[in-house]
Structures are given as structure tokens and as C-alpha cells.
Motif scaffolding. Structure first.
Motif, PDB file in Angstrom:
ATOM      1  N   GLU A  64       0.758  -1.215   0.076  1.00 35.81           N
ATOM      2  CA  GLU A  64      -0.268  -0.165   0.009  1.00 35.81           C
ATOM      3  C   GLU A  64       0.664   1.312   0.167  1.00 35.81           C
ATOM      4  O   GLU A  64       0.616   2.297  -0.877  1.00 35.81           O
ATOM      5  CB  GLU A  64      -1.080  -0.138   1.243  1.00 35.81           C
ATOM      6  CG  GLU A  64      -1.950  -1.212   1.199  1.00 35.81           C
ATOM      7  CD  GLU A  64      -2.549  -1.332   2.489  1.00 35.81           C
ATOM      8  OE1 GLU A  64      -2.417  -0.536   3.344  1.00 35.81           O
ATOM      9  OE2 GLU A  64      -3.798  -1.953   2.712  1.00 35.81           O
ATOM     10  N   LEU A  65       2.033   1.172   0.751  1.00 38.82           N
ATOM     11  CA  LEU A  65       2.802   2.430   0.737  1.00 38.82           C
ATOM     12  C   LEU A  65       3.602   2.648  -0.572  1.00 38.82           C
ATOM     13  O   LEU A  65       3.778   3.848  -0.948  1.00 38.82           O
ATOM     14  CB  LEU A  65       3.852   2.199   2.006  1.00 38.82           C
ATOM     15  CG  LEU A  65       3.208   2.367   3.445  1.00 38.82           C
ATOM     16  CD1 LEU A  65       4.331   2.115   4.375  1.00 38.82           C
ATOM     17  CD2 LEU A  65       2.787   3.806   3.745  1.00 38.82           C
ATOM     18  N   PRO A 438      12.642  -7.251  -6.944  1.00 35.97           N
ATOM     19  CA  PRO A 438      13.534  -6.669  -5.689  1.00 35.97           C
ATOM     20  C   PRO A 438      12.702  -6.931  -4.519  1.00 35.97           C
ATOM     21  O   PRO A 438      11.418  -6.749  -4.371  1.00 35.97           O
ATOM     22  CB  PRO A 438      14.073  -5.282  -6.035  1.00 35.97           C
ATOM     23  CG  PRO A 438      13.008  -4.862  -6.980  1.00 35.97           C
ATOM     24  CD  PRO A 438      12.214  -6.203  -7.856  1.00 35.97           C
ATOM     25  N   ALA A 439      13.266  -7.092  -3.249  1.00 40.63           N
ATOM     26  CA  ALA A 439      12.692  -6.918  -2.208  1.00 40.63           C
ATOM     27  C   ALA A 439      12.590  -5.360  -1.855  1.00 40.63           C
ATOM     28  O   ALA A 439      13.341  -4.623  -2.521  1.00 40.63           O
ATOM     29  CB  ALA A 439      13.668  -7.394  -0.847  1.00 40.63           C
ATOM     30  N   VAL A 440      11.733  -4.822  -1.103  1.00 39.12           N
ATOM     31  CA  VAL A 440      11.474  -3.431  -0.944  1.00 39.12           C
ATOM     32  C   VAL A 440      11.237  -3.033   0.402  1.00 39.12           C
ATOM     33  O   VAL A 440      10.835  -3.735   1.300  1.00 39.12           O
ATOM     34  CB  VAL A 440      10.028  -3.070  -1.515  1.00 39.12           C
ATOM     35  CG1 VAL A 440       9.443  -1.505  -1.395  1.00 39.12           C
ATOM     36  CG2 VAL A 440       9.759  -3.494  -3.134  1.00 39.12           C
ATOM     37  N   VAL A 441      12.016  -2.087   0.519  1.00 37.34           N
ATOM     38  CA  VAL A 441      12.085  -1.570   2.082  1.00 37.34           C
ATOM     39  C   VAL A 441      11.553  -0.022   2.216  1.00 37.34           C
ATOM     40  O   VAL A 441      12.028   0.716   1.231  1.00 37.34           O
ATOM     41  CB  VAL A 441      13.666  -1.612   2.499  1.00 37.34           C
ATOM     42  CG1 VAL A 441      13.812  -0.703   4.160  1.00 37.34           C
ATOM     43  CG2 VAL A 441      13.951  -2.668   2.596  1.00 37.34           C
ATOM     44  N   VAL A 442      10.645   0.408   3.044  1.00 35.02           N
ATOM     45  CA  VAL A 442       9.894   1.566   3.178  1.00 35.02           C
ATOM     46  C   VAL A 442      10.375   1.824   4.541  1.00 35.02           C
ATOM     47  O   VAL A 442       9.851   1.258   5.640  1.00 35.02           O
ATOM     48  CB  VAL A 442       8.524   1.497   2.867  1.00 35.02           C
ATOM     49  CG1 VAL A 442       8.011   2.933   3.118  1.00 35.02           C
ATOM     50  CG2 VAL A 442       8.412   1.062   1.340  1.00 35.02           C
ATOM     51  N   VAL A 503      10.899   7.151   2.471  1.00 33.16           N
ATOM     52  CA  VAL A 503      11.786   6.858   1.046  1.00 33.16           C
ATOM     53  C   VAL A 503      11.588   5.229   0.932  1.00 33.16           C
ATOM     54  O   VAL A 503      11.201   4.622   1.670  1.00 33.16           O
ATOM     55  CB  VAL A 503      13.377   7.065   1.184  1.00 33.16           C
ATOM     56  CG1 VAL A 503      13.406   8.664   1.380  1.00 33.16           C
ATOM     57  CG2 VAL A 503      13.914   6.328   2.354  1.00 33.16           C
ATOM     58  N   LEU A 504      11.666   4.629  -0.239  1.00 37.70           N
ATOM     59  CA  LEU A 504      11.834   3.409  -0.658  1.00 37.70           C
ATOM     60  C   LEU A 504      12.812   2.844  -1.143  1.00 37.70           C
ATOM     61  O   LEU A 504      13.778   3.567  -2.339  1.00 37.70           O
ATOM     62  CB  LEU A 504      10.485   3.327  -1.772  1.00 37.70           C
ATOM     63  CG  LEU A 504      10.210   1.944  -2.144  1.00 37.70           C
ATOM     64  CD1 LEU A 504       8.686   1.683  -2.644  1.00 37.70           C
ATOM     65  CD2 LEU A 504      11.122   1.550  -3.566  1.00 37.70           C
TER      66      LEU A 504
END
Length: 730
Positions: A64-65, A438-442, A503-504
């Protein structure tokens, strides 16, 4: 004796004609409307795994983010080329770039990435974003991309279209036969069994029309609910709905059919036979359907939205099957009468039988045949029979030690050929295996560098990039020294995109995104990022698979006991006893363990499957226990009926002989319909198909035929404790 069945005079002739005619017309209308809804079912279907995650899952929150950092919901398709001879030369790279331009010009394809060569020089790739809102969806866009790649081959290379969009297209293609092939195989199997068992020209068509009408009515309701966003419908759920309704409706029809034939032999008219058959069959049919519906609705407590969706969808199907079996089928058989069984003859009652009490007229028992022989075996050596049967089931259960149901890679979902799987293997050979997924970090903007440094120091992470609107590719590389610049020397580093102070980061993993190694990397990232910033969240395809498996395992632990409790309560109410339901539940659970044990041996030793989804044992349990109890309900309700008149032990033998043929036929039909799921090249459905089909046959030919009757006979009238029957005749 006085006839306790409703006299015909209570029902005027016009009502006896009008009522079945109205029922048949209404069901014909449902058949037509539901048939039209079949063409719309694919338009309300979704196979996006993120849609089925619980709202509380970390991957769901990240998804969602993540929408705030992108301009659309494009799904990446990765076009990969691998050299067949040596390093790619300039001509080959130019040809690949020309293909990229043609792909980028396709409708539904967003801006393609530049062609990227591998470090070993043996492969190249580019990303073609597929618009899910394009006409035909992602699968049609991928099909167009594959056509362009095939029509413009690059000499000396092998090409494939993979990535999330490629796997989606392969999955949709695997489900393509669900409307036609699956139904055709299931109906053909049912028709063949009915012809062999009943040797009638008309009866198979009456039963199949009842089953198809039930399915059409269910599809009509399900499509309407899916269009209103009340339920989620996937191809997997659709396949189970089709099979469950056809199998269950046919089973209920066979039970009513047996009672109707008996009533025709005892009653003077087909109207009276219909009333008697309905009175004698409605309770076990409603109880059987209620048992399955209760088990399915318990799926609503599941964390996974996919399980929550299956519960009500399948419950609607079962309710439709029960309704058709108790309204449409009686109306059709009332219309057909004895002609339905032609060319076999149904004896007419003599005058004394026709005048007798409908509830006490005795059904003739077969003196010879398989079921008479089974009844003699049970009566002579009951303890030996149930002990040997129990030991056999326990031996089969030993295979549970080999069951691997902790999850499988998404690349293994489709059985047989998969271009996306082949392409992923090519990527893994020449690029970081996680490239493109990719893995996603928020996380907080202030912690960007700290998060990037921690990620890059985590084993299994190959590189990191931050979302940036300043970069032509939409991301900018991040190293331990900060955000990398692009363009000529002196070009300033791009600014990261910031949304609500977040940030992402995109992390390319060393391992394929659907591998166990990648899932372990995500687990470690989550644990370590908590120390940097509790607000940092990890999502992406790997996290989706990880959270899905974790939720499925939690569901399995919760739902299985709840289903057992609900079915036990229904059996107690139906049989008015405590001991009999406890023994029936124990027998079905043992049968389930045996089916799962044998399945584990077959999956590992015969098919060499890579494992199983955590939901497979749970769905196998729900279907097998709920459906397996059906046959015990058919048997024990008849046994209870006969026990009231003849005593418990005589009632057990009579019930076994009278229900043997119909329950065996029902078991064969249900096993055949679930086996039809195996025609779809989907790992999950193939495994459910085998588990349920084998388990139903086990219930039909061992548990219900030998174990339950022998155990009940050995226990005697105490089986009905604490009801009055426990104090009656032995």
C-alpha cells in the motif's frame, strides 16, 4: 396399519402437477442465467497473490505504501537473452535493442529499460512494464511481448520472457482450461459411472442436469458477489467450486435416488413415493451439506483472504447442491417415475404393501452379492475387522513423516512447461537471481543511509537502489558512500523521492525471489532493520510469499480443530448420541492421516514434487473430513433408522447392506470429480486432487465399509449412548 404418509387427497391434482412444473421452470431459468454468467467469471477473477494477504501482514502494508512511489501499477516483464556460443557481440546487442524498441511500441507496455548486459558477457536483459489495466490484462500484454520476441529472433541466442508478469501469464494459461476441459472431464467421469452403475438411458441425464443446474445457480450468485466486491475469486477457487458442486450434488442426488427407488417399490403412486423419499432423505442430505458448509465457513476465521474467499464461495456451491437435490431432482423424478430407471424394471407393490405403513414397510435385503458378504464378515469377526482396518490406516499414516508442506517457489506453481521458469533459470545463471523482483524497504527519510548500509551488509543482498524521480530509470544506486550519480562526471546525485517522510529502497537479492534462501534473507532484514528503525518495513514478492506461508501455517493450526469441533457437534445432533459421533470423527481423522501419508509417498517418490503449499494439508482436511463424514452420515442415519425397528446389531447389518451400493457409487463419483482437477497443470490443485480422491476412496471402501460397521457392531447398542437406543435391543 394406518398410512402416516400424507394422503393424496390433501394435495389436489392441479397442485401435484403445478408444483413440480414450477420448480422445473425455475431451475431451467437458473440454468440459463447461470450459464450466461460462466462467460463473465473470468472478468471478476484475480490471481494476484498480494490481494489475498491479510491486512495486518507487513508485505500488505508495504504494498500500500509503495503505491505512493510509483505512477502506475505496472507489473515488470523481464526479457532475457542468453548466448548459445560465447560472449554477446555488438551486432547481437544491437538486435536485442531493436527488439526492445518493438516491445516498447506495443499497447499495454510502458517505458522499457535500457538493455543491460551481464558481467560475464553471456547474457542481456531489459524490463518491459506490463499495464494490468490494458485490454486483456497482464497475460495478454505478455503474450504480445512473447510474440514479438519469437518473430524477431536474435541469432545465436535463446530468449525468454519472465519476471512477475511472465509468471502471471503462465498461471493464467494454466487455468485456461478451467471452464471447458475441467468440466468436460468431470462430467464425462460422472456420466460413465452413472451409466455403469444404473444401466439406465435417462437417469444419468437427470442426475447430471441436477448437478449442472446447481453449479449454474452457484456461479450466478458468486459472479454477482464478486462483481460487488463482496468476495474475492481466483482461478484456484473457481476450480474447487466447479468440482465440489458437481461431486456433492451428484452424491446427494444418488442418496435421494436410492430412497425414491425403494419408495416406488413400496408405494402405489409416484407422488406418494416422492413424499416418502423426501421424508426419508432430507435429514441426511441437509446434515451432510450442513457439515460441509460448516467446515467451509470456518475458513472465514483465516488470516489469508484467499481462504476467506474460498469458504463462502464453496459454501454457496454446497447450499445450491442441497437445494437442487431436494427440489429439482424430486420434481424431475416425479415427472419421469419408473421410466427414469428404464430399461431396468422397478417392481410395483402388491395391494397389501401399497396399503401398509410407509414408515414401517420393510425394504427387501439383497441375499447375495458383495454387500451381503461384507455384512456376514462384519457380523462374524467384527473385532478382527476393525483392528486390522485400523492398523492398515495407521501404517499408511507413517508417510506423514515425509510430508513437506512449508511452501514451494512460485516458479513451481505451474506444472509442465513454463517459459517464465526457464527465463528465471537463465537470469539466475548470468545475473543476480533476484533481478527484476527486488525486495522493497520503506522507512524514514532520515534513516535512508543507515538502512542502505545495513541492507548491503546483509548476506544475500546484491545491491540497493533508492526510488528517485530525478533518475531516468526511476531509481538511483545506493552504496555505503551514499546515492550514486548518473550522467557525466560532476553530475549531482539525484534526490530520493520522499512520500510522507518515507523513502523506498529496492534491494536486488542474490537468490531467486521465490526461493527459501531469499525468504531467509528477508527474515534477517526485518529483524536487523528493527534495530535501525522500528518504522522500516520490508515487502516485495519474496516478502509476500513469506507472509503468505506464515499465515497459511497459522491458519492450519487454528482451523483444523475448529472444523473437527463443528462436525462433531453436527453429528451429535443428527445421531442423538455422543459415543457414535466420537468414533466416527476418530475414524475419519485416521483416514485423513492415512490419505496424507500415502500422498506424501506419492508426491515425493512418483511425481517428485518440490514440496507443497502449507494450505494443502488444511484444504485436504476440510474436504476429506467434511466429505468423508458424509458417507458415515449416509450409513449411520440408515443404521439408526433400522436399529429403531430391528435392534442395533441387526440395524448395522441392514444399514450396511442397504446403503452399500449407493454410497460406493457416490464415493466413486466424488473421487472421479476431484481427480478431474488433475487435468489442470497447477501444483496446488494436482495435490488436492490426489489427496481428496484417494482419501474418498479410502473412506468409501475401507472406513465406511469395514472399520465403522465392525466397530459399531462390536460396541453394540452402547454406540448410541446416551440416547434411549443404548438401552434398547442389541
Amino acid at each position: 396399519m394406518n398410512d402416516v404418509s400424507p394422503p393424496q387427497s390433501r394435495f389436489p391434482r392441479w397442485l401435484r402437477v403445478l408444483l413440480p412444473a414450477v420448480l422445473i421452470v425455475l431451475w431451467f431459468a437458473a440454468f440459463g442465467a447461470g450459464g450466461a454468467a460462466f462467460g463473465k467469471i473470468s472478468s471478476v477473477q484475480t490471481n494476484d497473490q498480494t490481494q489475498f494477504l491479510p491486512a495486518s501482514a507487513e508485505a500488505t502494508e508495504v504494498n500500500e505504501l509503495e503505491s505512493g512511489f510509483r505512477t502506475g501499477d505496472d507489473v515488470p516483464a523481464i526479457v532475457v537473452y542468453a548466448s548459445d556460443t560465447g560472449e554477446l557481440d555488438d551486432a547481437q546487442l544491437a538486435a536485442i535493442d531493436a527488439v526492445r524498441e518493438r516491445v516498447g511500441a506495443l499497447e499495454g507496455v510502458g517505458e522499457t529499460s535500457p538493455v543491460i548486459g551481464s558481467e560475464d558477457g553471456l547474457a542481456a536483459e531489459f524490463v518491459a512494464p506490463a499495464d494490468p489495466d490494458a485490454e486483456g490484462g497482464v497475460d495478454e500484454v505478455v503474450a504480445a511481448v512473447r510474440d514479438v520476441v519469437a518473430e524477431h529472433p536474435v541469432d545465436g541466442t535463446t530468449a525468454a520472457v519472465t519476471g512477475p508478469a511472465g509468471f502471471t501469464a503462465d498461471l493464467v494459461a494454466a487455468f485456461a482450461g478451467i471452464d471447458g476441459l475441467l468440466l468436460a472431464v468431470a462430467l464425462a467421469a460422472v456420466f460413465l459411472i452413472l451409466v455403469i452403475v444404473y444401466r439406465s438411458a435417462l437417469l444419468p441425464f437427470i442426475v447430471l442436469f441436477t448437478s449442472m443446474s446447481a453449479l449454474c445457480a452457484a456461479v450466478l450468485v458468486v459472479v454477482a458477489l464478486a462483481r460487488a466486491d463482496v468476495i474475492l475469486l481466483s482461478g484456484q477457487t473457481q476450480g474447487i467450486l466447479f468440482i465440489l458442486v458437481i461431486g456433492a450434488a451428484t452424491d446427494y442426488a444418488l442418496l435421494y435416488l436410492a430412497r425414491f427407488r425403494e419408495a416406488l417399490e413400496q408405494q402405489g403412486t409416484k407422488w406418494r413415493a416422492t413424499l416418502v423419499a423426501l421424508r426419508r432423505s432430507w435429514e441426511p442430505i441437509v446434515a451432510s451439506g450442513g457439515t460441509v458448509i460448516a467446515g467451509l465457513l470456518i475458513l472465514l476465521v483465516s488470516q489469508l483472504n484467499s481462504n476467506k474467499a474460498l469458504g463462502p464461495v464453496a459454501a454457496i456451491g454446497i447450499a445450491s447442491a442441497v437445494l437442487a437435490a431436494l427440489t429439482l431432482l424430486p420434481a424431475l423424478l416425479l415427472w419421469a417415475g419408473r421410466v427414469a430407471f428404464w430399461p431396468r424394471r422397478v417392481p410395483r407393490p402388491d395391494a397389501s404393501t401399497a396399503e401398509s405403513d410407509a414408515e414401517t414397510s420393510e425394504t427387501a435385503l439383497p441375499e447375495r452379492g458383495v454387500w451381503a458378504g461384507v455384512a456376514r464378515l462384519v457380523s462374524r469377526r467384527p473385532r478382527t475387522v476393525w483392528i486390522v482396518s485400523t492398523l492398515a490406516l495407521a501404517g499408511m499414516s507413517l508417510g506423514l513423516a515425509q510430508l513437506d508442506a512449508d511452501g514451494v517457489p512460485s516458479s513451481a506453481f505451474v506444472l509442465g512447461h513454463s517459459e517464465a521458469r526457464d527465463g528465471q533459470a537463465m537470469l539466475a545463471e548470468h545475473f543476480p537471481a533476484g533481478a527484476g523482483s527486488p525486495a522493497v524497504v520503506v522507512g524514514p527519510e532520515a534513516e535512508l543511509q543507515a538502512m542502505a548500509e545495513l541492507a548491503l551488509g546483509t548476506p544475500g543482498v546484491a545491491s540497493a537502489a533508492v526510488a528517485s524521480a530525478d533518475s531516468p530509470s526511476g531509481t538511483a544506486p545506493v552504496t555505503n558512500e551514499g546515492i550514486g550519480a548518473f550522467g557525466p562526471p560532476g553530475t549531482p546525485a539525484p534526490e530520493p523521492t520522499v512520500v510522507d517522510g518515507r523513502v523506498l529502497l529496492q534491494l536486488t537479492l542474490d537468490d531467486a525471489s521465490d526461493s527459501a534462501e531469499a525468504e531467509q534473507t528477508v527474515r534477517e532484514l526485518r529483524a536487523e532493520l528493527d534495530d535501525v528503525s522500528p518504522e522500516a518495513l520490508v515487502g516485495g514478492p519474496t516478502a509476500v510469499a513469506l507472509d503468505t506461508n506464515d499465515a497459511a501455517i497459522a491458519d492450519r493450526t487454528l482451523i483444523i480443530p475448529l472444523v473437527l469441533g463443528a462436525i462433531l457437534l453436527i453429528l451429535m445432533l443428527l445421531l442423538r448420541a455422543i459415543l457414535a459421533p466420537l468414533l466416527l470423527i476418530a475414524s475419519v481423522v485416521l483416514s485423513y492421516a492415512a490419505a496424507l501419508g500415502v500422498s506424501a509417498w506419492v508426491f515425493n517418490g512418483v511425481f517428485a514434487f518440490p514440496g507443497a503449499d502449507p494450505s494443502v494439508p488444511m484444504f485436504g482436511f476440510v474436504f476429506l473430513v467434511a466429505l468423508g463424514v458424509d458417507y458415515n452420515i449416509f450409513l449411520m442415519t440408515r443404521v439408526r433408522e433400522e436399529s429403531i425397528r430391528f435392534g442395533t446389531r441387526a440395524g448395522i447389518l441392514r444399514g450396511l447392506r442397504l446403503t452399500g451400493g449407493v454410497i460406493t457409487s457416490a464415493g466413486l463419483v466424488l473421487a472421479a470429480t476431484f481427480a478431474a482437477l488433475g487435468v489442470l497443470p497447477i501444483l496446488f490443485l494436482a495435490q488436492i486432487s490426489f489427496i481428496v480422491a484417494f482419501g474418498v476412496l479410502l473412506d468409501t471402501f475401507l472406513v465406511r465399509t469395514l472399520l465403522v460397521p465392525a466397530l459399531a457392531y462390536d460396541v453394540g447398542r452402547a454406540i448410541w449412548w446416551p440416547s434411549k437406543l443404548a438401552r434398547g435391543r442389541r
